[in-house]
Design a protein around this motif. Structure first.
Motif, PDB file in Angstrom:
ATOM      1  N   PRO A 129       0.824  -1.213   0.000  1.00 63.13           N
ATOM      2  CA  PRO A 129       0.000   0.000   0.000  1.00 63.13           C
ATOM      3  C   PRO A 129       0.858   1.263   0.000  1.00 63.13           C
ATOM      4  O   PRO A 129       1.833   1.349   0.760  1.00 63.13           O
ATOM      5  CB  PRO A 129      -0.781  -0.086   1.313  1.00 63.13           C
ATOM      6  N   ASN A 130       0.507   2.207  -0.835  1.00 59.79           N
ATOM      7  CA  ASN A 130       1.174   3.507  -0.833  1.00 59.79           C
ATOM      8  C   ASN A 130       0.104   4.593  -0.893  1.00 59.79           C
ATOM      9  O   ASN A 130      -0.990   4.371  -1.408  1.00 59.79           O
ATOM     10  CB  ASN A 130       2.143   3.626  -2.010  1.00 59.79           C
ATOM     11  N   PHE A 131       0.431   5.743  -0.343  1.00 62.74           N
ATOM     12  CA  PHE A 131      -0.550   6.818  -0.209  1.00 62.74           C
ATOM     13  C   PHE A 131       0.106   8.157  -0.493  1.00 62.74           C
ATOM     14  O   PHE A 131       1.281   8.354  -0.190  1.00 62.74           O
ATOM     15  CB  PHE A 131      -1.119   6.835   1.223  1.00 62.74           C
ATOM     16  N   LEU A 132      -0.693   9.081  -1.036  1.00 61.38           N
ATOM     17  CA  LEU A 132      -0.202  10.455  -1.160  1.00 61.38           C
ATOM     18  C   LEU A 132      -1.358  11.437  -1.018  1.00 61.38           C
ATOM     19  O   LEU A 132      -2.519  11.078  -1.219  1.00 61.38           O
ATOM     20  CB  LEU A 132       0.542  10.674  -2.472  1.00 61.38           C
ATOM     21  N   ALA A 133      -1.025  12.651  -0.635  1.00 61.37           N
ATOM     22  CA  ALA A 133      -2.037  13.706  -0.466  1.00 61.37           C
ATOM     23  C   ALA A 133      -2.381  14.294  -1.824  1.00 61.37           C
ATOM     24  O   ALA A 133      -1.491  14.613  -2.610  1.00 61.37           O
ATOM     25  CB  ALA A 133      -1.497  14.796   0.459  1.00 61.37           C
ATOM     26  N   ILE A 134      -3.672  14.403  -2.099  1.00 65.16           N
ATOM     27  CA  ILE A 134      -4.149  14.950  -3.376  1.00 65.16           C
ATOM     28  C   ILE A 134      -5.274  15.962  -3.103  1.00 65.16           C
ATOM     29  O   ILE A 134      -6.246  15.646  -2.419  1.00 65.16           O
ATOM     30  CB  ILE A 134      -4.689  13.826  -4.297  1.00 65.16           C
ATOM     31  N   ALA A 135      -5.120  17.156  -3.675  1.00 65.29           N
ATOM     32  CA  ALA A 135      -6.190  18.168  -3.624  1.00 65.29           C
ATOM     33  C   ALA A 135      -6.716  18.480  -5.023  1.00 65.29           C
ATOM     34  O   ALA A 135      -7.767  19.097  -5.168  1.00 65.29           O
ATOM     35  CB  ALA A 135      -5.683  19.444  -2.965  1.00 65.29           C
ATOM     36  N   PHE A 136      -5.975  18.041  -6.040  1.00 66.99           N
ATOM     37  CA  PHE A 136      -6.426  18.204  -7.437  1.00 66.99           C
ATOM     38  C   PHE A 136      -7.419  17.093  -7.737  1.00 66.99           C
ATOM     39  O   PHE A 136      -7.085  16.083  -8.368  1.00 66.99           O
ATOM     40  CB  PHE A 136      -5.240  18.088  -8.403  1.00 66.99           C
TER      41      PHE A 136
ATOM     42  N   GLU B 237      -3.640   1.649   9.419  1.00 67.21           N
ATOM     43  CA  GLU B 237      -4.352   0.381   9.330  1.00 67.21           C
ATOM     44  C   GLU B 237      -5.166   0.423   8.045  1.00 67.21           C
ATOM     45  O   GLU B 237      -5.917   1.381   7.805  1.00 67.21           O
ATOM     46  CB  GLU B 237      -5.275   0.192  10.535  1.00 67.21           C
ATOM     47  N   VAL B 238      -4.976  -0.597   7.224  1.00 63.24           N
ATOM     48  CA  VAL B 238      -5.538  -0.603   5.871  1.00 63.24           C
ATOM     49  C   VAL B 238      -6.587  -1.690   5.752  1.00 63.24           C
ATOM     50  O   VAL B 238      -6.471  -2.741   6.390  1.00 63.24           O
ATOM     51  CB  VAL B 238      -4.383  -0.845   4.855  1.00 63.24           C
ATOM     52  N   PHE B 239      -7.643  -1.413   4.980  1.00 60.09           N
ATOM     53  CA  PHE B 239      -8.578  -2.488   4.624  1.00 60.09           C
ATOM     54  C   PHE B 239      -8.806  -2.479   3.120  1.00 60.09           C
ATOM     55  O   PHE B 239      -8.538  -1.478   2.441  1.00 60.09           O
ATOM     56  CB  PHE B 239      -9.901  -2.359   5.400  1.00 60.09           C
ATOM     57  N   TYR B 240      -9.268  -3.597   2.615  1.00 59.70           N
ATOM     58  CA  TYR B 240      -9.548  -3.725   1.174  1.00 59.70           C
ATOM     59  C   TYR B 240     -11.031  -4.005   0.973  1.00 59.70           C
ATOM     60  O   TYR B 240     -11.700  -4.540   1.858  1.00 59.70           O
ATOM     61  CB  TYR B 240      -8.700  -4.839   0.558  1.00 59.70           C
ATOM     62  N   GLY B 241     -11.528  -3.641  -0.192  1.00 61.48           N
ATOM     63  CA  GLY B 241     -12.942  -3.821  -0.488  1.00 61.48           C
ATOM     64  C   GLY B 241     -13.164  -4.845  -1.581  1.00 61.48           C
ATOM     65  O   GLY B 241     -12.631  -5.947  -1.525  1.00 61.48           O
ATOM     66  N   LYS B 242     -13.924  -4.453  -2.587  1.00 60.35           N
ATOM     67  CA  LYS B 242     -14.323  -5.382  -3.639  1.00 60.35           C
ATOM     68  C   LYS B 242     -13.158  -5.812  -4.524  1.00 60.35           C
ATOM     69  O   LYS B 242     -13.145  -6.932  -5.025  1.00 60.35           O
ATOM     70  CB  LYS B 242     -15.413  -4.736  -4.498  1.00 60.35           C
ATOM     71  N   PHE B 243     -12.207  -4.922  -4.754  1.00 63.30           N
ATOM     72  CA  PHE B 243     -11.134  -5.222  -5.696  1.00 63.30           C
ATOM     73  C   PHE B 243      -9.992  -6.018  -5.063  1.00 63.30           C
ATOM     74  O   PHE B 243      -9.345  -6.816  -5.727  1.00 63.30           O
ATOM     75  CB  PHE B 243     -10.537  -3.942  -6.281  1.00 63.30           C
ATOM     76  N   GLY B 244      -9.709  -5.747  -3.807  1.00 62.66           N
ATOM     77  CA  GLY B 244      -8.585  -6.436  -3.176  1.00 62.66           C
ATOM     78  C   GLY B 244      -7.229  -5.811  -3.436  1.00 62.66           C
ATOM     79  O   GLY B 244      -6.221  -6.279  -2.901  1.00 62.66           O
TER      80      GLY B 244
END
Lengths: 192, 192
Positions: free
Chosen positions: B28-35, B97-104
């Motif tokens: 998992p990777n994350f970044l801040a997006i306002a655009f 803490e991460v969770f996954y949904g329909k796609f996985g």
């Protein structure tokens, strides 16, 4: 705590309150749009969704130009008004003092603190209620009194926000911190 | 009063503060997006711009899925942190803490009040700094404590706003009125 699923809804909070303008059959027309966001820098670009039945869409697609106008909170009633009533039924061309920029057919609202003049780059139809219109901002217009250090200042412009589904407008609140800065204070628990 | 021209800049106020997530090379990777903005209803769709150098883009383009997470104002430091430091240099997979949904493979942040699980429908390259990613929201996730009448409530979620160029975060302010309603009070000066 358990998360509930809410479906494939247009949930993004907050949304900006804008008035999008286009000349339709030679006359300025305007509607309220909150389905909109910036999607590129250098040049600035926007993407918006506008219900395919909207009168303004005709002008945007015919001219390949449009405007985005950011109203202040003092203009919320008229903003909501242009969202309530279609240009197919009422003439909105006299509601605002209008000016034109480089294109000559993207009408902008003089009394709105910020105006963006745009050209259409892409129109996507992916089903659903809206046409997705992507545009390049070719020029932006703002009075000196709304600027601080050369850039628009939300505390001077006083734009409004929109909350979807509960259909509420809000003001901008208090200053919370500096972007690309306060994250330096964050100490991850795991060493990185 | 005279308007000044500010050029082809990414001027839209306010912008929402989001954290976009993707699995990149299995993590998992994350970044801040306002655009980012909503661009369609039924189904809900979003368009966002993410600098083509961003590590997260690799995962979005490889998997054709991503998440949008709306942090509360209490999570601004870590939001800014994931915007400051690239996943190419630091491991952000243990920050949340991460969770996954329909796609996985669209990682979502449990602690964020609202999560949108998305599939990529279009990627546009129109020059500039960003790749324009258009996606369909296939599911949304929210705890009961953030809902009012079945919909997310900004007064409970307390999302933040971003002001571009001056790089300031703000809170949501006071309630200003009801959308698709207060416009009925507006009386145009010219009869329509």
């Amino acid at each position: 705590m358990e998360k509930k699923t809410l479906g494939n809804k247009s949930l993004l909070y907050p949304m900006p309150v804008t008035i999008v303008g286009a000349d339709v059959e030679g006359k300025p027309n305007f509607l309220a749009i909150a389905f909109i966001g910036i999607v590129n820098a250098n040049p600035g670009m926007v993407a918006l969704g506008s219900n395919r039945k909207h009168h303004t869409n005709k002008g945007i697609l015919a001219n390949r130009t449009f405007s985005i106008n950011i109203p202040s909170r003092d203009q919320l009633e008229i903003t909501d008004y242009v969202g309530l009533y279609s240009g197919a039924k009422i003439d909105k061309s006299h509601l605002f003092e209008v000016f034109y920029g480089k294109f000559g057919n993207a009408p902008m609202i003089s009394s709105c603190p910020l105006n963006l003049e745009c050209r259409v780059t892409d129109v996507l139809d992916r089903g659903g209620l809206d046409e997705i219109i992507v545009g390049e901002i070719i020029e932006s217009y703002c009075e000196e009194r709304y600027l601080t250090g050369g850039y628009p200042d939300v505390e001077k412009m006083k734009p409004a926000l929109f909350s979807m589904y509960d259909n509420r407008y809000f003001s901008i609140g208090e200053y919370l911190g500096k972007a690309w800065s306060i994250g330096k204070n964050y100490k991850p628990k795991d060493p990185v």
